[in-house]
Design a protein around this motif. Sequence first.
Motif, PDB file in Angstrom:
ATOM      1  N   THR A   1      36.676  45.374  39.240  1.00  0.00           N
ATOM      2  CA  THR A   1      35.759  45.162  40.344  1.00  0.00           C
ATOM      3  C   THR A   1      34.972  46.459  40.555  1.00  0.00           C
ATOM      4  OG1 THR A   1      35.571  44.402  42.647  1.00  0.00           O
ATOM      5  CG2 THR A   1      37.522  45.708  42.090  1.00  0.00           C
TER       6      THR A   1
ATOM      7  N   ASP B   1      41.099  35.203  43.091  1.00  0.00           N
ATOM      8  CA  ASP B   1      39.770  34.883  42.563  1.00  0.00           C
ATOM      9  C   ASP B   1      39.730  34.719  41.048  1.00  0.00           C
ATOM     10  OD1 ASP B   1      40.167  37.530  41.919  1.00  0.00           O
ATOM     11  OD2 ASP B   1      38.360  38.284  42.909  1.00  0.00           O
ATOM     12  N   GLU B   2      40.891  34.717  40.388  1.00  0.00           N
ATOM     13  CA  GLU B   2      40.969  34.401  38.963  1.00  0.00           C
ATOM     14  C   GLU B   2      42.420  34.093  38.617  1.00  0.00           C
ATOM     15  OE1 GLU B   2      39.725  37.683  36.479  1.00  0.00           O
ATOM     16  OE2 GLU B   2      40.620  39.157  37.822  1.00  0.00           O
TER      17      GLU B   2
ATOM     18  N   LYS C   1      34.723  41.036  39.018  1.00  0.00           N
ATOM     19  CA  LYS C   1      34.885  40.282  40.251  1.00  0.00           C
ATOM     20  C   LYS C   1      34.276  41.062  41.407  1.00  0.00           C
ATOM     21  CE  LYS C   1      36.889  36.739  38.510  1.00  0.00           C
ATOM     22  NZ  LYS C   1      36.232  35.410  38.558  1.00  0.00           N
TER      23      LYS C   1
END
Length: 351
Positions: A37, A280-281, A291
């Motif tokens: 990220t 988120d994954e 991300k």
Amino acid sequence: MSIQTSGLHHVTAIGGDPQRNVDFYLRALGLRLVKTTVNFDDPGTYHLYYGDEAGRPGTLMTFFPWRGAPRGRHGTGQATTTSFSVPAASIGWWKQHLERLGVEVSRISSRAHEDALTFHDPDGLVLSLVSHEQDDPREPWDNGVIPVEHGIRGLHSVTLSVTQEEATAGMLVDGLGLRFVDQQGNRFRFEAGAGGPGALVDVLVTPDAPRGLVAAGTVHHVAWRAPDEATQAQWREELTDRGVSVTSILDRQYFRSIYFREPGGTLLEVATDEPGFAIDEPLLELGRALKLPPWLEPDREQIQAMLPALDLPDENNPEFAEQRRSHQPAAATQTSAAQVSGSAATEARSA
């Protein structure tokens, strides 16, 4: 203090070239990149999270890697050593493994029923592998490169360097709920929760050392665990009532955070255990894609244009790890050693 932390959540450091960072922590140390990220406060910079298979609290080492960042200075007012836990019989194996990669390592040292091996990452960050007489039940990330019986179990401890220990010790005991357990010379050990690897901090008193400068190759902050947001909010209120300057609660997507400095100068964080990195994954795909939190998603195109390309090694994928174990177990470690970039080995030797 009515609230006590159960141990370390993560350590965050400043790095240099992000690709070199990934190559070293995945291929040389065998950690998993569990999230790719950005620094939410500076979206033009990656924030890379390494840990066990799921990135559980207490296994996490994270980086803000700035390509071309100047080197920092190790000294007082900062965390000067980050230590990882390895099995008791593995220190000799790790010494040979790192030397084969061209990493300069210390002689194996013994202290307080522990053996430690100290070295630097490619940016000069001081790292240590520690074997403890107490068994560490945490499971290592099995990437098919580092033999699972030698794999890193998670964080072991951090060392805070200070000019005097009283005020820092007061924050650790009264502000975080740790307890003093041992002193050896100018080194004072404190532990949280049940103690043992992942719940330890050493306070090293070095009054003649220079003041540290946070830049590449140094720790930015040390995070401690809070079980949930309600506990964290109460914790913040108690710290504020004690006169500590604490940030508001910040949404870091994978946990919530508050920040404050201990009297010796080190930036500390209290981070929640939840919600974790699989929000988120999928677990099997952790770290593979960039991300972004919802509030940065509209700027994805511009953010990606600012970030350098990042080639994620296959070792981060569980499918590759399983295939490698099945088809070429004897050659796995040797192949990985050859793949670690020459620049990483060179910089580690010169750190």
